[in-house]
Design an enzyme around this catalytic site. Sequence first.
Site, short mmCIF file in Angstrom:
data_model
loop_
_atom_site.label_atom_id
_atom_site.label_comp_id
_atom_site.label_asym_id
_atom_site.label_seq_id
_atom_site.Cartn_x
_atom_site.Cartn_y
_atom_site.Cartn_z
CD GLU A 98 0.77 -6.46 4.16
OE1 GLU A 98 1.93 -6.31 3.73
OE2 GLU A 98 0.52 -6.94 5.27
CB CYS B 61 5.52 -5.28 -2.63
SG CYS B 61 4.77 -6.81 -2.11
#
Length: 510
Positions: A235, A269
């Site tokens: 990720e 993010c």
Amino acid sequence: MPSELLKAINPATGEWLKDIPSTTIEEVHHIYESAQKGYKVWKEFSIKKRLTYLKKLRLVMTDELDEISRQVSSNTGKVVTEALIADVIPTVDGIFHLEKHAEEVLSRKKVKTPTLFKGKKSYIEFMPRGVVLIISPWNYPLNLSMIPMISALVGGNCVILKPSEVTPLVGEVIERLFKRAGFPEGVVQVAHGDKEIGAALTSGNPDYIFFTGSVRTGKIIGEIAAQKLIPTTLELGGKDPMIVFEDANIERAVKGATWGAFTNSGQVCMSTERLYVHESVYNQFIEQLQKEVTSITRGHTEDSDLGSMTFPAQVDIVKAHIQDALEKGAKLICGDPPEKWDQTMFLPLTVLANVTQEMKIIKEETFGPILPVMAFQSEEEVIKRCNDSEYGLNASVWSRDLSLAQRVASQLESGSVVINDVISSVANHYLPFGGVKSSGIGRYHGIEGLTSFCHQKSITVDKGNKKTELQWFPYKGKYPILLSLFKNYFRDNRNWGKVLKDYYKINKKH
Ligand code: ADP
């Protein structure tokens, strides 16, 4: 060797909070041994039984909501409300979700068996992978550790967590929570430490690695894992675009852009890192955005909107991106040029106009409180500009015309898209989460978030009464009958009578 101490600091105040002993490299081997022992016990538990531990964890966390949120806030510099709503609650809700759905997702799945396999039954079982190594970052240090942890655990895996050295207090909080929930020994272990410990753990003997962090580290881990054929979920970063069409609810879009870009000081993010506004509403949007951004209150009290940056090294990246943009002709709409910044971790909230696609601020992940705004003319052009990126984690599309918004969403190269909202999709545990391109490999959350931590084992059952099978030896005399069978089977109007006749002929013959 005596272990080093990781200093937990409150970045908003500079206050020292606690020293946390780092795990030593020598201990890594022992950690894997304990995990193997724990795994032997844990994998034998039914999902129902594993869920009783997770339920206990939920109750412990619910009991300590305030304390956990304050500890997350103190070690990250984010305000306590953001710690609660975006780090702690989505985690507790994630456990709640598993309690309701994990058993169904991970239970044996019957599947169809084609007629050519007449008489057999087929199903899929979910077998745990073993010891899962989870390496997590500092921006949502609780959630980005605990969601993969609970997802791996419910599937019967044991977990070794290496939390970020930037927020070691949260690593300790997680350790305490699992201890209080009473997980059996070796099932959950937390290895505190920096990237050297992370590297030693990666080179250990994990059966799966779940990594959340930078693209750079993700590539290092992916490379090491590939050498040993260890499967991974990576990720990584994002450079998420937001597109505002002329018919959007501008007031809502302005508020959404402000929150999407500045929540957690932009250290998300999936934060809004590129804003594209239709040229016909651009000036109006900028005017309202300026008002909205300047109304955000800074501090570290319960009532403040926004806290500080978490990681000092991140400040330099943010500065470099703004400087690069200003040198290339960008214009400050909100905020000061970096040379005027004070030395605190509360960076000015910056909005930049006159931004071009060539600037670092548009190409590279910034992970800070900056919002570059650009005007666009057409749907086709804006999709092209959004997709012109190394990243593809999340995006948002704003329009009252939902068919337009959905059409655009379908064309964006992105792991998720939110229409008329930002970021929220990651908190919906029914939806898979992950990126395309450099934003990552694999998905978690949703069904895949559970199944990815398991091997899917395919099981075929034959009662064992028939003497032979179509494909078994001997082949003598079989070929013409097989030809006739397959011809009748695969033709447009399948001739079942002939297929069955050939089928029985072969079985009888052998
Ligand atoms: P960030 O910039 O978000 O800190 P990093 O990728 O540097 O991103 O760090 C994320 C996590 O990865 C942290 O827990 C860090 O300690 C760990 N880490 C960094 N380098 C390595 C490495 N080479 N091997 C394993 N883990 C690492």
